[in-house]
Motif scaffolding. Sequence first.
Motif, PDB file in Angstrom:
ATOM      1  N   GLY A  58      16.082   4.459  -0.504  1.00 10.64           N
ATOM      2  CA  GLY A  58      15.662   4.222   0.862  1.00 10.64           C
ATOM      3  C   GLY A  58      16.628   3.320   1.601  1.00 10.64           C
ATOM      4  N   GLY A  59      16.401   3.229   2.883  1.00 13.75           N
ATOM      5  CA  GLY A  59      17.163   2.328   3.738  1.00 13.75           C
ATOM      6  C   GLY A  59      16.216   1.620   4.680  1.00 13.75           C
ATOM      7  N   ASP A  60      16.600   0.431   5.155  1.00 10.12           N
ATOM      8  CA  ASP A  60      15.764  -0.347   6.057  1.00 10.12           C
ATOM      9  C   ASP A  60      14.426  -0.647   5.367  1.00 10.12           C
ATOM     10  N   ILE A  61      13.300  -0.326   5.998  1.00  6.46           N
ATOM     11  CA  ILE A  61      12.007  -0.562   5.356  1.00  6.46           C
ATOM     12  C   ILE A  61      11.890   0.248   4.075  1.00  6.46           C
ATOM     13  N   GLY A  62      12.496   1.428   4.069  1.00  3.52           N
ATOM     14  CA  GLY A  62      12.473   2.249   2.866  1.00  3.52           C
ATOM     15  C   GLY A  62      13.136   1.578   1.685  1.00  3.52           C
ATOM     16  N   ALA A  63      14.128   0.734   1.944  1.00  2.00           N
ATOM     17  CA  ALA A  63      14.761  -0.016   0.864  1.00  2.00           C
ATOM     18  C   ALA A  63      13.775  -1.014   0.268  1.00  2.00           C
ATOM     19  N   GLY A  64      13.004  -1.667   1.152  1.00  2.00           N
ATOM     20  CA  GLY A  64      11.994  -2.589   0.652  1.00  2.00           C
ATOM     21  C   GLY A  64      10.904  -1.886  -0.127  1.00  2.00           C
ATOM     22  N   VAL A  65      10.465  -0.729   0.362  1.00  2.11           N
ATOM     23  CA  VAL A  65       9.459   0.050  -0.352  1.00  2.11           C
ATOM     24  C   VAL A  65       9.999   0.490  -1.710  1.00  2.11           C
ATOM     25  N   SER A  66      11.249   0.922  -1.753  1.00  7.40           N
ATOM     26  CA  SER A  66      11.844   1.371  -3.012  1.00  7.40           C
ATOM     27  C   SER A  66      11.877   0.245  -4.033  1.00  7.40           C
ATOM     28  N   GLY A  67      12.274  -0.961  -3.584  1.00  3.69           N
ATOM     29  CA  GLY A  67      12.280  -2.100  -4.499  1.00  3.69           C
ATOM     30  C   GLY A  67      10.898  -2.432  -5.009  1.00  3.69           C
ATOM     31  N   LEU A  68       9.888  -2.337  -4.143  1.00  4.07           N
ATOM     32  CA  LEU A  68       8.514  -2.597  -4.561  1.00  4.07           C
ATOM     33  C   LEU A  68       8.022  -1.558  -5.562  1.00  4.07           C
ATOM     34  N   VAL A  69       8.338  -0.294  -5.302  1.00  3.32           N
ATOM     35  CA  VAL A  69       7.941   0.763  -6.238  1.00  3.32           C
ATOM     36  C   VAL A  69       8.524   0.478  -7.615  1.00  3.32           C
ATOM     37  N   SER A 116       2.317  -9.092   5.896  1.00  3.04           N
ATOM     38  CA  SER A 116       1.977  -8.919   4.483  1.00  3.04           C
ATOM     39  C   SER A 116       2.454 -10.111   3.668  1.00  3.04           C
ATOM     40  N   MET A 117       1.667 -10.480   2.694  1.00  2.00           N
ATOM     41  CA  MET A 117       2.056 -11.546   1.773  1.00  2.00           C
ATOM     42  C   MET A 117       2.455 -10.985   0.409  1.00  2.00           C
ATOM     43  N   GLU A 118       2.425  -9.660   0.291  1.00  2.00           N
ATOM     44  CA  GLU A 118       2.727  -9.033  -0.987  1.00  2.00           C
ATOM     45  C   GLU A 118       4.131  -8.428  -0.959  1.00  2.00           C
ATOM     46  N   TRP A 119       5.011  -8.995  -1.756  1.00  2.00           N
ATOM     47  CA  TRP A 119       6.366  -8.470  -1.845  1.00  2.00           C
ATOM     48  C   TRP A 119       6.674  -7.918  -3.232  1.00  2.00           C
ATOM     49  N   GLY A 120       5.751  -8.092  -4.175  1.00  2.74           N
ATOM     50  CA  GLY A 120       5.931  -7.515  -5.490  1.00  2.74           C
ATOM     51  C   GLY A 120       6.986  -8.223  -6.310  1.00  2.74           C
ATOM     52  N   ALA A 121       7.176  -7.714  -7.526  1.00 10.33           N
ATOM     53  CA  ALA A 121       8.162  -8.285  -8.434  1.00 10.33           C
ATOM     54  C   ALA A 121       9.537  -7.681  -8.165  1.00 10.33           C
ATOM     55  N   ASP A 122      10.592  -8.423  -8.496  1.00  8.59           N
ATOM     56  CA  ASP A 122      11.939  -7.880  -8.372  1.00  8.59           C
ATOM     57  C   ASP A 122      12.110  -6.711  -9.336  1.00  8.59           C
ATOM     58  N   PRO A 123      12.812  -5.675  -8.910  1.00  6.65           N
ATOM     59  CA  PRO A 123      12.997  -4.521  -9.802  1.00  6.65           C
ATOM     60  C   PRO A 123      13.865  -4.893 -11.000  1.00  6.65           C
ATOM     61  N   ILE A 124      13.468  -4.382 -12.165  1.00  7.74           N
ATOM     62  CA  ILE A 124      14.283  -4.582 -13.362  1.00  7.74           C
ATOM     63  C   ILE A 124      15.130  -3.343 -13.653  1.00  7.74           C
ATOM     64  N   ALA A 125      14.882  -2.274 -12.928  1.00 16.43           N
ATOM     65  CA  ALA A 125      15.658  -1.039 -13.106  1.00 16.43           C
ATOM     66  C   ALA A 125      17.069  -1.234 -12.553  1.00 16.43           C
ATOM     67  N   PRO A 126      18.031  -0.457 -13.031  1.00 12.02           N
ATOM     68  CA  PRO A 126      19.388  -0.505 -12.470  1.00 12.02           C
ATOM     69  C   PRO A 126      19.359  -0.247 -10.964  1.00 12.02           C
ATOM     70  N   GLN A 127      20.247  -0.936 -10.257  1.00 11.48           N
ATOM     71  CA  GLN A 127      20.258  -0.847  -8.801  1.00 11.48           C
ATOM     72  C   GLN A 127      21.585  -0.293  -8.293  1.00 11.48           C
ATOM     73  N   ARG A 130       0.831  -1.211   0.000  1.00 10.71           N
ATOM     74  CA  ARG A 130       0.000   0.000   0.000  1.00 10.71           C
ATOM     75  C   ARG A 130       0.861   1.255   0.000  1.00 10.71           C
ATOM     76  N   THR A 131       1.940   1.236   0.782  1.00 14.86           N
ATOM     77  CA  THR A 131       2.842   2.388   0.810  1.00 14.86           C
ATOM     78  C   THR A 131       3.473   2.605  -0.558  1.00 14.86           C
ATOM     79  N   SER A 132       3.893   1.526  -1.195  1.00 19.33           N
ATOM     80  CA  SER A 132       4.524   1.638  -2.514  1.00 19.33           C
ATOM     81  C   SER A 132       3.555   2.211  -3.534  1.00 19.33           C
ATOM     82  N   ARG A 133       2.319   1.732  -3.505  1.00 14.47           N
ATOM     83  CA  ARG A 133       1.331   2.250  -4.460  1.00 14.47           C
ATOM     84  C   ARG A 133       1.014   3.721  -4.181  1.00 14.47           C
ATOM     85  N   ALA A 134       1.057   4.103  -2.909  1.00 13.15           N
ATOM     86  CA  ALA A 134       0.824   5.512  -2.579  1.00 13.15           C
ATOM     87  C   ALA A 134       1.927   6.391  -3.151  1.00 13.15           C
ATOM     88  N   TRP A 135       3.203   5.925  -3.059  1.00 17.21           N
ATOM     89  CA  TRP A 135       4.307   6.691  -3.639  1.00 17.21           C
ATOM     90  C   TRP A 135       4.172   6.778  -5.160  1.00 17.21           C
TER      91      TRP A 135
END
Length: 226
Positions: free
Chosen positions: A24-35, A162-173, A3-8
């Motif tokens: 991001g870092g910590d949880i923010g890193a996870g949110v960034s990957g989901l976005v 949460s059971m939703e972790w989204g797809a792995d990012p395909i963007a450069p990391q 939900r946070t990722s979709r809000a961003w």
Amino acid sequence: MGRTSRAWIELMNRLGYPRYGVHGGDIGAGVSGLVAGLDPEHVLGVHVVTDPMTAANVATFLPGMADGLDADDPIDKLVLERMDAFRREGSGYLAIQNSRPQTIGYGLTDSPLLQLAWIAEKFEQWTDLPIDRDQLLTTVSLYWFAGSGATAAHTLYEQSHSMEWGADPIAPQGFAIFGADETVRRVVPAPADAHWTEFERGLHFPAMESPADLARDLQSCFDPLR
């Protein structure tokens, strides 16, 4: 985090950005990957920060990070020892927020002393460079006057269930490692072509501890992607 990722994503869309980078870092890193995984058409890159202790801590609960560790290897052994120490002595805050967020929430919204102690303990444990007292008190005040201690605790609860972790990012990391040692590469699943920078000092809060280093690394990571 979904939900946070979709809000961003919705925020960036309403602001009119056709392309953007996430950090991001910590949880923010996870949110960034989901976005990045949910909005691949618009995210040009992902940049995250971590440190050896955080990487080991996350490996205790994120599936797969510690699968390849060998207790007979001295570097892997250090990671495993840090993971064990986190489980035994460092994860109490996480256990209560992941299971009983409302219980700690009442205290965090009732007692400014508890709110200060709850945050100051982690500032003391998770930093390497000096902390500005006014900055610490400002951070605590934002939680106290907004009454957001309980909602912050519930955020961790919702993330852990949460059971939703989204797809792995395909963007450069990109990865910026503060207080770096050899252990981080053993557990952080970085692509071979990822931007990777190591800093000797700083730990969990580089935007507070070492903002100039972090800003330069963000520029170095994102400039070639523009």
